[in-house]
Write an enzyme that holds these catalytic residues in place. Structure first.
Site, PDB file in Angstrom:
ATOM      1  N   CYS A  91      -1.226   0.687   7.310  1.00 48.60           N
ATOM      2  CA  CYS A  91      -2.660   0.406   7.443  1.00 48.60           C
ATOM      3  C   CYS A  91      -3.077  -0.829   6.649  1.00 48.60           C
ATOM      4  O   CYS A  91      -3.219  -1.917   7.192  1.00 48.60           O
ATOM      5  CB  CYS A  91      -3.501   1.599   6.985  1.00 48.60           C
ATOM      6  SG  CYS A  91      -3.297   3.091   7.965  1.00 48.60           S
ATOM      7  N   ARG A  92      -3.273  -0.641   5.345  1.00 49.04           N
ATOM      8  CA  ARG A  92      -3.839  -1.690   4.516  1.00 49.04           C
ATOM      9  C   ARG A  92      -2.921  -2.884   4.303  1.00 49.04           C
ATOM     10  O   ARG A  92      -3.335  -4.038   4.452  1.00 49.04           O
ATOM     11  CB  ARG A  92      -4.256  -1.113   3.157  1.00 49.04           C
ATOM     12  CG  ARG A  92      -5.413  -0.138   3.260  1.00 49.04           C
ATOM     13  CD  ARG A  92      -5.684   0.550   1.948  1.00 49.04           C
ATOM     14  NE  ARG A  92      -4.673   1.587   1.708  1.00 49.04           N
ATOM     15  CZ  ARG A  92      -4.637   2.368   0.635  1.00 49.04           C
ATOM     16  NH1 ARG A  92      -5.541   2.204  -0.319  1.00 49.04           N
ATOM     17  NH2 ARG A  92      -3.713   3.288   0.497  1.00 49.04           N
ATOM     18  N   SER A  93      -1.679  -2.647   3.909  1.00 47.64           N
ATOM     19  CA  SER A  93      -0.809  -3.787   3.600  1.00 47.64           C
ATOM     20  C   SER A  93      -0.440  -4.613   4.831  1.00 47.64           C
ATOM     21  O   SER A  93      -0.417  -5.841   4.742  1.00 47.64           O
ATOM     22  CB  SER A  93       0.426  -3.360   2.802  1.00 47.64           C
ATOM     23  OG  SER A  93       1.192  -2.410   3.486  1.00 47.64           O
ATOM     24  N   CYS A 144       0.874  -1.176   0.000  1.00 46.10           N
ATOM     25  CA  CYS A 144       0.000   0.000   0.000  1.00 46.10           C
ATOM     26  C   CYS A 144       0.912   1.227   0.000  1.00 46.10           C
ATOM     27  O   CYS A 144       2.067   1.139  -0.390  1.00 46.10           O
ATOM     28  CB  CYS A 144      -0.982  -0.024   1.176  1.00 46.10           C
ATOM     29  SG  CYS A 144      -0.250   0.234   2.809  1.00 46.10           S
ATOM     30  N   ASN A 181       2.590   1.497   4.282  1.00 43.15           N
ATOM     31  CA  ASN A 181       2.834   0.225   4.955  1.00 43.15           C
ATOM     32  C   ASN A 181       2.533   0.293   6.449  1.00 43.15           C
ATOM     33  O   ASN A 181       3.216  -0.308   7.264  1.00 43.15           O
ATOM     34  CB  ASN A 181       4.267  -0.251   4.692  1.00 43.15           C
ATOM     35  CG  ASN A 181       4.524  -1.695   5.096  1.00 43.15           C
ATOM     36  OD1 ASN A 181       5.605  -2.009   5.579  1.00 43.15           O
ATOM     37  ND2 ASN A 181       3.582  -2.585   4.904  1.00 43.15           N
ATOM     38  N   ASP A 191      -8.178   3.768   1.435  1.00 48.55           N
ATOM     39  CA  ASP A 191      -7.226   4.080   2.494  1.00 48.55           C
ATOM     40  C   ASP A 191      -7.994   4.574   3.722  1.00 48.55           C
ATOM     41  O   ASP A 191      -8.628   5.614   3.673  1.00 48.55           O
ATOM     42  CB  ASP A 191      -6.252   5.152   2.012  1.00 48.55           C
ATOM     43  CG  ASP A 191      -5.113   5.404   2.980  1.00 48.55           C
ATOM     44  OD1 ASP A 191      -5.142   4.869   4.117  1.00 48.55           O
ATOM     45  OD2 ASP A 191      -4.179   6.136   2.603  1.00 48.55           O
TER      46      ASP A 191
END
Length: 163
Positions: free
Chosen positions: A14-16, A9, A12, A127
C-alpha cells in the site's frame, strides 16, 4: 554510483509502493533518474511476490502514476547499498533502526513526513489497508506533500556528490 532510496511500510503493498511510484515520478521530472534509484520494501514478508493492493494501483493510475510493483521484505544487508531508507510511520522507523547493523546505517532511516513542513507532529502516514478508497487518497496526498521536500534533500546530496 547512483543515490539509492528505499521506502518501507509494513507489507509493501500500500504505502511504500505508492511512495516509490510518486517519488520515482518526481525524480524523473527533475531529470535525476540517471542519478537516483528508488524502490520499496516491507518490514514483513507476508505479501512477498504479490503486486500492489488494487486500491493503491487504482489511486496511482487515477493520478497518472506508474503502479508496476512486486512486494518484498526489507533485509538488513541492504543498508550497505542504500543511502536513505524512508519509513512510512514511526513503527517502521523503530523496526528499521533496530534492524540496522551499525549506527551509521540506523542514521539512514528517516520518516517520510519529516520532509513535509506542514505535517507538524503528525508524522505517520496512516495505513489505508483496512479502510476504503478515501484512505488511499489521503495516503497519496501525504506522500505527494512530503515528496517535494524529500526531492530537495536528495537533490542536495546528489549535487554534492557530483561536485
Amino acid at each position: 554510483m547512483p543515490y539509492r532510496v528505499c521506502f518501507v511500510c509494513t507489507g509493501n503493498i500500500c504505502r511504500s509502493p505508492m511512495a516509490e511510484s510518486v517519488f520515482h515520478a518526481r525524480v524523473a521530472e527533475a531529470g535525476l533518474d540517471e542519478f537516483v534509484e528508488v524502490d520499496s520494501a516491507g518490514t514483513g514478508g507476508w505479501h512477498e511476490g504479490d503486486g500492489a493492493d488494487p486500491r493503491t494501483v487504482a489511486v496511482l493510475a487515477e493520478h497518472g502514476y506508474d503502479s508496476e510493483h512486486t512486494a518484498r521484505q526489507f533485509q538488513a544487508s541492504w543498508f550497505s547499498r542504500l543511502d536513505l531508507v524512508i519509513a512510512l510511520d514511526t513503527g517502521h522507523l523503530k523496526a528499521l533502526r533496530r534492524l540496522a547493523p551499525t549506527e551509521q546505517d540506523a542514521a539512514k532511516v528517516r520518516l517520510l513526513r519529516s520532509y513535509d513542513p506542514t505535517a507538524g507532529h503528525d508524522v505517520d502516514v496512516p495505513d489505508p489497508y483496512y479502510g476504503g478508497m478515501d484512505g488511499f487518497e489521503e495516503c497519496l496526498e501525504m506522500v505527494e506533500a512530503a515528496s517535494t521536500g524529500l526531492l530537495a534533500a536528495v537533490r542536495e546530496q546528489v549535487e554534492g556528490e557530483a561536485a
